[in-house]
Design a protein around this motif. Structure first.
Motif, PDB file in Angstrom:
ATOM      1  N   SER A   1       0.804  -1.207   0.000  1.00  0.00           N
ATOM      2  CA  SER A   1       0.000   0.000   0.000  1.00  0.00           C
ATOM      3  C   SER A   1       0.848   1.272   0.000  1.00  0.00           C
ATOM      4  O   SER A   1       0.324   2.355  -0.181  1.00  0.00           O
ATOM      5  CB  SER A   1      -0.945   0.004   1.203  1.00  0.00           C
ATOM      6  OG  SER A   1      -0.187   0.080   2.393  1.00  0.00           O
ATOM      7  N   MET A   2       2.137   1.151   0.217  1.00  0.00           N
ATOM      8  CA  MET A   2       2.985   2.336   0.262  1.00  0.00           C
ATOM      9  C   MET A   2       3.371   2.747  -1.158  1.00  0.00           C
ATOM     10  O   MET A   2       4.183   2.098  -1.793  1.00  0.00           O
ATOM     11  CB  MET A   2       4.250   2.071   1.085  1.00  0.00           C
ATOM     12  CG  MET A   2       3.966   1.911   2.559  1.00  0.00           C
ATOM     13  SD  MET A   2       5.433   1.519   3.506  1.00  0.00           S
ATOM     14  CE  MET A   2       6.526   2.830   3.087  1.00  0.00           C
ATOM     15  N   ALA A   3       2.763   3.778  -1.667  1.00  0.00           N
ATOM     16  CA  ALA A   3       3.115   4.308  -2.975  1.00  0.00           C
ATOM     17  C   ALA A   3       3.997   5.533  -2.763  1.00  0.00           C
ATOM     18  O   ALA A   3       3.953   6.174  -1.714  1.00  0.00           O
ATOM     19  CB  ALA A   3       1.861   4.699  -3.743  1.00  0.00           C
ATOM     20  N   ALA A   4       4.786   5.832  -3.740  1.00  0.00           N
ATOM     21  CA  ALA A   4       5.684   6.978  -3.633  1.00  0.00           C
ATOM     22  C   ALA A   4       4.890   8.270  -3.558  1.00  0.00           C
ATOM     23  O   ALA A   4       3.857   8.429  -4.204  1.00  0.00           O
ATOM     24  CB  ALA A   4       6.611   7.017  -4.834  1.00  0.00           C
ATOM     25  N   THR A   5       5.368   9.194  -2.750  1.00  0.00           N
ATOM     26  CA  THR A   5       4.790  10.527  -2.695  1.00  0.00           C
ATOM     27  C   THR A   5       5.607  11.410  -3.624  1.00  0.00           C
ATOM     28  O   THR A   5       6.828  11.507  -3.478  1.00  0.00           O
ATOM     29  CB  THR A   5       4.834  11.080  -1.258  1.00  0.00           C
ATOM     30  OG1 THR A   5       4.128  10.187  -0.406  1.00  0.00           O
ATOM     31  CG2 THR A   5       4.221  12.459  -1.199  1.00  0.00           C
ATOM     32  N   ILE A   6       4.945  12.024  -4.573  1.00  0.00           N
ATOM     33  CA  ILE A   6       5.625  12.847  -5.570  1.00  0.00           C
ATOM     34  C   ILE A   6       5.015  14.234  -5.550  1.00  0.00           C
ATOM     35  O   ILE A   6       3.800  14.386  -5.590  1.00  0.00           O
ATOM     36  CB  ILE A   6       5.504  12.216  -6.967  1.00  0.00           C
ATOM     37  CG1 ILE A   6       6.159  10.839  -6.957  1.00  0.00           C
ATOM     38  CG2 ILE A   6       6.136  13.101  -8.012  1.00  0.00           C
ATOM     39  CD1 ILE A   6       5.928  10.044  -8.189  1.00  0.00           C
ATOM     40  N   THR A   7       5.873  15.246  -5.483  1.00  0.00           N
ATOM     41  CA  THR A   7       5.411  16.629  -5.502  1.00  0.00           C
ATOM     42  C   THR A   7       6.146  17.408  -6.583  1.00  0.00           C
ATOM     43  O   THR A   7       7.313  17.151  -6.862  1.00  0.00           O
ATOM     44  CB  THR A   7       5.638  17.320  -4.142  1.00  0.00           C
ATOM     45  OG1 THR A   7       7.028  17.249  -3.823  1.00  0.00           O
ATOM     46  CG2 THR A   7       4.838  16.661  -3.046  1.00  0.00           C
ATOM     47  N   ALA A   8       5.439  18.339  -7.172  1.00  0.00           N
ATOM     48  CA  ALA A   8       6.030  19.236  -8.169  1.00  0.00           C
ATOM     49  C   ALA A   8       5.837  20.668  -7.678  1.00  0.00           C
ATOM     50  O   ALA A   8       4.738  21.032  -7.240  1.00  0.00           O
ATOM     51  CB  ALA A   8       5.360  19.052  -9.527  1.00  0.00           C
ATOM     52  N   THR A   9       6.896  21.461  -7.735  1.00  0.00           N
ATOM     53  CA  THR A   9       6.837  22.864  -7.338  1.00  0.00           C
ATOM     54  C   THR A   9       7.569  23.709  -8.375  1.00  0.00           C
ATOM     55  O   THR A   9       8.422  23.207  -9.106  1.00  0.00           O
ATOM     56  CB  THR A   9       7.478  23.097  -5.950  1.00  0.00           C
ATOM     57  OG1 THR A   9       8.831  22.640  -5.992  1.00  0.00           O
ATOM     58  CG2 THR A   9       6.726  22.358  -4.857  1.00  0.00           C
ATOM     59  N   VAL A  10       7.216  24.978  -8.424  1.00  0.00           N
ATOM     60  CA  VAL A  10       7.904  25.919  -9.307  1.00  0.00           C
ATOM     61  C   VAL A  10       8.416  27.094  -8.480  1.00  0.00           C
ATOM     62  O   VAL A  10       7.891  27.388  -7.411  1.00  0.00           O
ATOM     63  CB  VAL A  10       6.979  26.439 -10.435  1.00  0.00           C
ATOM     64  CG1 VAL A  10       6.655  25.344 -11.430  1.00  0.00           C
ATOM     65  CG2 VAL A  10       5.722  27.040  -9.889  1.00  0.00           C
ATOM     66  N   SER A  11       9.445  27.758  -8.993  1.00  0.00           N
ATOM     67  CA  SER A  11      10.010  28.895  -8.273  1.00  0.00           C
ATOM     68  C   SER A  11       9.123  30.134  -8.385  1.00  0.00           C
ATOM     69  O   SER A  11       9.140  30.986  -7.506  1.00  0.00           O
ATOM     70  CB  SER A  11      11.414  29.205  -8.783  1.00  0.00           C
ATOM     71  OG  SER A  11      11.394  29.477 -10.173  1.00  0.00           O
ATOM     72  N   LYS A  12       8.318  30.229  -9.451  1.00  0.00           N
ATOM     73  CA  LYS A  12       7.407  31.363  -9.660  1.00  0.00           C
ATOM     74  C   LYS A  12       6.162  30.866 -10.364  1.00  0.00           C
ATOM     75  O   LYS A  12       6.237  29.987 -11.208  1.00  0.00           O
ATOM     76  CB  LYS A  12       8.046  32.431 -10.546  1.00  0.00           C
ATOM     77  CG  LYS A  12       9.243  33.106  -9.977  1.00  0.00           C
ATOM     78  CD  LYS A  12       9.757  34.126 -10.985  1.00  0.00           C
ATOM     79  CE  LYS A  12      10.923  34.900 -10.434  1.00  0.00           C
ATOM     80  NZ  LYS A  12      11.354  35.941 -11.377  1.00  0.00           N
ATOM     81  N   THR A  13       5.020  31.466 -10.039  1.00  0.00           N
ATOM     82  CA  THR A  13       3.794  31.135 -10.770  1.00  0.00           C
ATOM     83  C   THR A  13       3.350  32.276 -11.670  1.00  0.00           C
ATOM     84  O   THR A  13       2.441  32.104 -12.469  1.00  0.00           O
ATOM     85  CB  THR A  13       2.650  30.782  -9.802  1.00  0.00           C
ATOM     86  OG1 THR A  13       2.463  31.865  -8.896  1.00  0.00           O
ATOM     87  CG2 THR A  13       2.944  29.501  -9.045  1.00  0.00           C
ATOM     88  N   SER A  14       3.980  33.434 -11.544  1.00  0.00           N
ATOM     89  CA  SER A  14       3.729  34.564 -12.445  1.00  0.00           C
ATOM     90  C   SER A  14       5.062  34.977 -13.047  1.00  0.00           C
ATOM     91  O   SER A  14       5.976  35.380 -12.333  1.00  0.00           O
ATOM     92  CB  SER A  14       3.129  35.747 -11.687  1.00  0.00           C
ATOM     93  OG  SER A  14       1.842  35.428 -11.237  1.00  0.00           O
ATOM     94  N   VAL A  15       5.161  34.856 -14.361  1.00  0.00           N
ATOM     95  CA  VAL A  15       6.408  35.157 -15.064  1.00  0.00           C
ATOM     96  C   VAL A  15       6.111  35.992 -16.304  1.00  0.00           C
ATOM     97  O   VAL A  15       4.954  36.153 -16.691  1.00  0.00           O
ATOM     98  CB  VAL A  15       7.158  33.863 -15.471  1.00  0.00           C
ATOM     99  CG1 VAL A  15       7.584  33.058 -14.260  1.00  0.00           C
ATOM    100  CG2 VAL A  15       6.326  33.015 -16.404  1.00  0.00           C
ATOM    101  N   THR A  16       7.151  36.493 -16.919  1.00  0.00           N
ATOM    102  CA  THR A  16       7.005  37.170 -18.208  1.00  0.00           C
ATOM    103  C   THR A  16       7.466  36.207 -19.302  1.00  0.00           C
ATOM    104  O   THR A  16       8.172  35.235 -19.022  1.00  0.00           O
ATOM    105  CB  THR A  16       7.838  38.462 -18.261  1.00  0.00           C
ATOM    106  OG1 THR A  16       9.207  38.149 -18.029  1.00  0.00           O
ATOM    107  CG2 THR A  16       7.349  39.460 -17.235  1.00  0.00           C
ATOM    108  N   LYS A  17       7.057  36.490 -20.516  1.00  0.00           N
ATOM    109  CA  LYS A  17       7.436  35.636 -21.640  1.00  0.00           C
ATOM    110  C   LYS A  17       8.961  35.582 -21.734  1.00  0.00           C
ATOM    111  O   LYS A  17       9.634  36.590 -21.594  1.00  0.00           O
ATOM    112  CB  LYS A  17       6.843  36.190 -22.937  1.00  0.00           C
ATOM    113  CG  LYS A  17       7.118  35.325 -24.134  1.00  0.00           C
ATOM    114  CD  LYS A  17       6.508  35.915 -25.376  1.00  0.00           C
ATOM    115  CE  LYS A  17       6.928  35.102 -26.576  1.00  0.00           C
ATOM    116  NZ  LYS A  17       6.588  35.751 -27.814  1.00  0.00           N
TER     117      LYS A  17
END
Length: 182
Positions: free
Chosen positions: A21-37
């Motif tokens: 029952s132990m599945a890997a915990t995976i997380t995704a994060t970003v350094s910014k959520t508002s950026v310029t092109k």
């Protein structure tokens, strides 16, 4: 004998249930959520399991983002007899268009990350091509007649730091002169 076999089966089942029952915990994060092109930001994916670098396919990002080569690291820590594993991917991204873009969910061994929304705006202070490159040419005579030769001098001026330019196989400084006759 049947009773002992039944006890072994119960113990084996109790031992296997937590491991299955132990599945890997995976997380995704970003350094910014508002950026310029064209602004570079970081995507980081962390799993609490030992994985291979090829376990994630980043090709789904290429339609909306410039994607750098991912860096991957894996570690095992043993503290007071407790063992923990960790796998981590770091990728530099730059948005290719304006609007709300989505970093999709990544699936690794049945565990999924959450999609991430990125708001991309236009940078009013971003340099234009005229701010970065200039092309100059000069003809040795103002009027040309049939069968007359003239010298054309051309210069390409790159107004940025040439050390920041990548994948160049020859120096940036060049001048050319050629003669042409009609």
């Amino acid at each position: 004998m049947k009773r002992n076999l039944k006890n072994y089966f119960v113990l084996l089942t109790l031992w296997l249930i937590p491991t299955l029952s132990m599945a890997a915990t995976i997380t995704a994060t970003v350094s910014k959520t508002s950026v310029t092109k064209n602004e570079v930001f970081q995507l980081r994916i962390v799993a609490d399991e030992k994985l291979d670098s090829e376990d994630i396919d980043f090709s789904g990002l290429e339609s909306d983002f410039y994607v750098s080569r991912p860096s991957f690291g894996s570690s095992i820590n043993i503290i007071n007899g407790t063992r923990t594993n960790r796998s981590e991917w770091n990728v530099s991204l730059a948005a290719l268009r304006i609007g709300t873009l989505t970093i999709p969910s990544f699936d690794i061994d049945g565990s999924k990350t959450q999609p991430i929304k990125i708001k991309v705006a236009l940078n009013a202070q971003a340099p234009t091509s005229d701010d970065l490159v200039e092309f100059q040419s000069q003809l040795s005579t103002k009027t040309l007649y049939p069968q007359q030769s003239a010298r054309l001098s051309s210069r390409l001026i790159i107004k940025g730091d040439p050390r920041r330019l990548q994948n160049l196989k020859s120096p940036l400084q060049w001048q050319t002169g050629f003669q042409s006759s009609y």
